[in-house]
Design an enzyme around this catalytic site. Sequence first.
Site, short mmCIF file in Angstrom:
data_model
loop_
_atom_site.label_atom_id
_atom_site.label_comp_id
_atom_site.label_asym_id
_atom_site.label_seq_id
_atom_site.Cartn_x
_atom_site.Cartn_y
_atom_site.Cartn_z
N GLU A 54 8.30 42.23 -7.81
CA GLU A 54 8.10 43.78 -7.64
C GLU A 54 9.09 44.11 -6.59
O GLU A 54 9.13 45.46 -5.82
CB GLU A 54 6.70 44.41 -7.38
CG GLU A 54 6.07 43.78 -6.41
CD GLU A 54 4.61 44.39 -6.23
OE1 GLU A 54 4.38 45.73 -5.98
OE2 GLU A 54 3.47 43.61 -6.72
N ASP B 193 -8.71 47.14 17.85
CA ASP B 193 -9.34 46.00 18.37
C ASP B 193 -8.73 44.78 17.48
O ASP B 193 -8.73 44.86 16.26
CB ASP B 193 -10.84 46.14 17.99
CG ASP B 193 -11.67 44.76 18.37
OD1 ASP B 193 -11.04 43.67 18.82
OD2 ASP B 193 -12.83 44.71 18.29
N LYS C 192 -14.82 39.59 -0.45
CA LYS C 192 -15.33 40.65 -1.33
C LYS C 192 -15.66 40.34 -2.63
O LYS C 192 -16.59 40.93 -2.81
CB LYS C 192 -14.50 42.08 -1.04
CG LYS C 192 -14.34 42.89 0.24
CD LYS C 192 -13.38 44.00 0.08
CE LYS C 192 -13.00 44.30 1.59
NZ LYS C 192 -14.08 45.31 1.65
N HIS D 289 -6.05 36.31 -6.07
CA HIS D 289 -4.91 37.27 -5.51
C HIS D 289 -5.54 37.51 -4.26
O HIS D 289 -6.53 38.01 -3.86
CB HIS D 289 -4.61 38.26 -6.32
CG HIS D 289 -3.58 39.33 -5.62
ND1 HIS D 289 -2.62 38.79 -5.06
CD2 HIS D 289 -3.76 40.61 -5.35
CE1 HIS D 289 -1.93 39.97 -4.76
NE2 HIS D 289 -2.70 40.84 -4.61
N CYS E 154 1.32 42.58 -8.71
CA CYS E 154 1.17 41.35 -8.06
C CYS E 154 0.76 40.25 -9.42
O CYS E 154 0.62 39.13 -9.11
CB CYS E 154 0.10 41.17 -7.07
SG CYS E 154 0.36 42.05 -5.62
P1 HMG Z 1 -8.17 50.42 6.94
O1 HMG Z 1 -8.66 51.84 6.81
O2 HMG Z 1 -7.22 50.17 8.07
O3 HMG Z 1 -9.39 49.48 7.33
O4 HMG Z 1 -7.72 49.71 5.55
P2 HMG Z 1 -11.11 49.62 7.49
O5 HMG Z 1 -11.19 50.73 8.31
O6 HMG Z 1 -11.47 49.69 5.84
O7 HMG Z 1 -11.28 48.28 7.92
C1 HMG Z 1 -11.11 46.81 7.14
C2 HMG Z 1 -12.08 46.18 7.60
O8 HMG Z 1 -12.01 45.70 8.97
C3 HMG Z 1 -13.68 46.65 7.32
O9 HMG Z 1 -14.29 45.60 6.70
C4 HMG Z 1 -14.26 47.06 8.54
O10 HMG Z 1 -15.39 46.94 8.63
C5 HMG Z 1 -13.39 45.72 9.64
P3 HMG Z 1 -14.87 45.62 5.11
O11 HMG Z 1 -15.87 46.78 5.05
O12 HMG Z 1 -13.84 46.04 4.26
O13 HMG Z 1 -15.57 44.20 4.89
N1 HMG Z 1 -13.24 46.15 10.90
C6 HMG Z 1 -13.67 45.21 11.80
N2 HMG Z 1 -14.19 43.89 11.72
C7 HMG Z 1 -14.34 43.22 12.94
N3 HMG Z 1 -13.92 43.97 14.06
C8 HMG Z 1 -13.48 45.15 14.28
C9 HMG Z 1 -13.50 45.62 13.06
N4 HMG Z 1 -13.05 47.01 12.69
C10 HMG Z 1 -12.70 47.21 11.38
N5 HMG Z 1 -13.35 45.70 15.52
C11 HMG Z 1 -6.82 48.47 3.92
C12 HMG Z 1 -7.74 48.75 5.15
C13 HMG Z 1 -7.11 46.94 3.22
C14 HMG Z 1 -7.61 49.30 2.85
C15 HMG Z 1 -5.48 48.81 4.27
O14 HMG Z 1 -4.87 47.69 5.26
C16 HMG Z 1 -4.66 48.89 2.87
O15 HMG Z 1 -4.58 50.00 2.37
N6 HMG Z 1 -3.61 47.91 2.53
C17 HMG Z 1 -2.94 47.85 1.35
C18 HMG Z 1 -3.68 48.16 0.01
C19 HMG Z 1 -4.28 46.63 -0.22
O16 HMG Z 1 -4.26 45.50 0.38
N7 HMG Z 1 -5.40 46.50 -1.32
C20 HMG Z 1 -6.13 45.46 -1.76
C21 HMG Z 1 -6.44 45.46 -3.01
S1 HMG Z 1 -5.08 46.01 -4.20
C22 HMG Z 1 -4.14 44.65 -4.30
O17 HMG Z 1 -4.45 43.53 -3.88
C23 HMG Z 1 -2.83 44.62 -5.07
C24 HMG Z 1 -1.70 44.68 -3.94
O18 HMG Z 1 -1.45 43.34 -3.54
C25 HMG Z 1 -0.44 45.10 -4.36
C26 HMG Z 1 0.13 44.63 -5.91
O19 HMG Z 1 -0.72 44.45 -6.83
O20 HMG Z 1 1.46 44.66 -5.98
C27 HMG Z 1 -1.83 45.44 -2.66
#
Ligand code: HMG
Length: 393
Positions: A80, A29, A243, A234, A112
């Site tokens: 990185e 979606d 969040k 960030h 980051c």
């Molecule tokens: P996921 O399992 O694909 O998604 O992972 P989900 O099922 O958790 O859904 C995401 C959100 O969408 C949820 O909202 C759902 O409810 C919502 P939340 O509960 O989080 O508020 N959702 C919807 N909303 C509206 N309509 C819909 C619908 N369906 C679901 N139909 C995840 C998401 C971000 C975990 C994944 O993409 C990921 O692993 N990303 C990479 C890691 C990341 O970015 N982490 C962030 C923190 S760590 C960080 O910031 C460091 C980093 O930048 C690296 C560094 O430091 O170098 C990553």
Amino acid sequence: MKIGIEKISFFTPPFYIEMKHLAQARDVDPAKYTIGIGQDQMAVSPVHYDAVALAINAGISLDLTAADKAEIDTIILATESGVDHSKSGSTWIHRALGIQPHARAIEMKQACYSATAAIRLAMGHISLHPDKKVLVIASDIANYGIHTPGEPTQGAGAVAMLLSSDAKIMAFDTQSVPYTVEISDFWRPLYSDTPFVDGKYSNQAYVETFQGAWNGYKALTGRVATDFDALLFHVPYTKMGKKTLQSLAATGDLTDETLSTFTAIYDEAVIYNRRVGNLYTGSLYLSLISFLEQAEAARAGARIGMFSYGSGAVGEFFAGELMPNFETYLQKERHEQLLDHRFLLDIPTYEMVLSERIAVDEAGNWLADTSLGRPGQVVLEKISAHKRYYKMI
Ligand code: HMG
């Protein structure tokens, strides 16, 4: 003496995809990406727009004067996505920007977070040498790979900042509080092109690190959340900052009313991030640029609280004050044009670009197709006998 940002600009490669197209291709979606994750578009970087090329383009867009180039004595590339285990990307930046020879050029890493470390080190250096300037460039390519959970949180770009004792845009407070904890939420071993990530845990680790730094900051300074005119974060994807703001409401630091005020300001501070995606080291600073150029709350004298996070993990809460007439030193039109004049890729082309890798022949040679890009931008031209060469197309 006001130590802080004298000039700031960003660069992102001239290719992007629409998140709704990616959602369609992944049978998801579109609202999950645009609302649940909070991203509308995502920058895509082909191999000849590597992290060094992105950094050089960001540096060029600072429009450094001859006096700036003579006064810069330190260049720090925070990344990185480095291209060499030994030679720092800053050496190519030094050459491309024509910085005077008596400068040090280094590269820093801590996921980051490292651009923030670079800024804190630069502040100490400038306080000892107020006549010198430091060029900090945060440049990265976030590539989790196709069909991965991290795929909708990719992106690419670089933010360049000229720091000096004549902060024309933002002066940084000397007080700040870092917070370190050794964890594996997101990491990329030397043998891997793409990171390993425990997505849900990384979200939790981000918020816990924020709380650790924030509580330390409150104890050190006696400040509370409402002492700030805006709180910036960030931005791995724009929902993450929301969040984190919600976590401040959960701890009683914000009321329902102040939460909605800070959230509305944050929405304006991520206008650019929604169109670029995660640029790792540069993400917080792209949000700062978006805030400065797009938010109504950005006015002289405003106090801005900022949280920097790098997986692994290091966070830091710090603050700055906007300077009188700061808006005259911004590049709003240039940045809007950069985002508006990118090439839209379809999903099969994006998948091809993302999967491409540099493959040198036995003699260590490789030639880029530099027709793919925008005239006036710097790209990796070739690798010749294992040496990298950059050129403007
Ligand atoms: P996921 O399992 O694909 O998604 O992972 P989900 O099922 O958790 O859904 C995401 C959100 O969408 C949820 O909202 C759902 O409810 C919502 P939340 O509960 O989080 O508020 N959702 C919807 N909303 C509206 N309509 C819909 C619908 N369906 C679901 N139909 C995840 C998401 C971000 C975990 C994944 O993409 C990921 O692993 N990303 C990479 C890691 C990341 O970015 N982490 C962030 C923190 S760590 C960080 O910031 C460091 C980093 O930048 C690296 C560094 O430091 O170098 C990553």
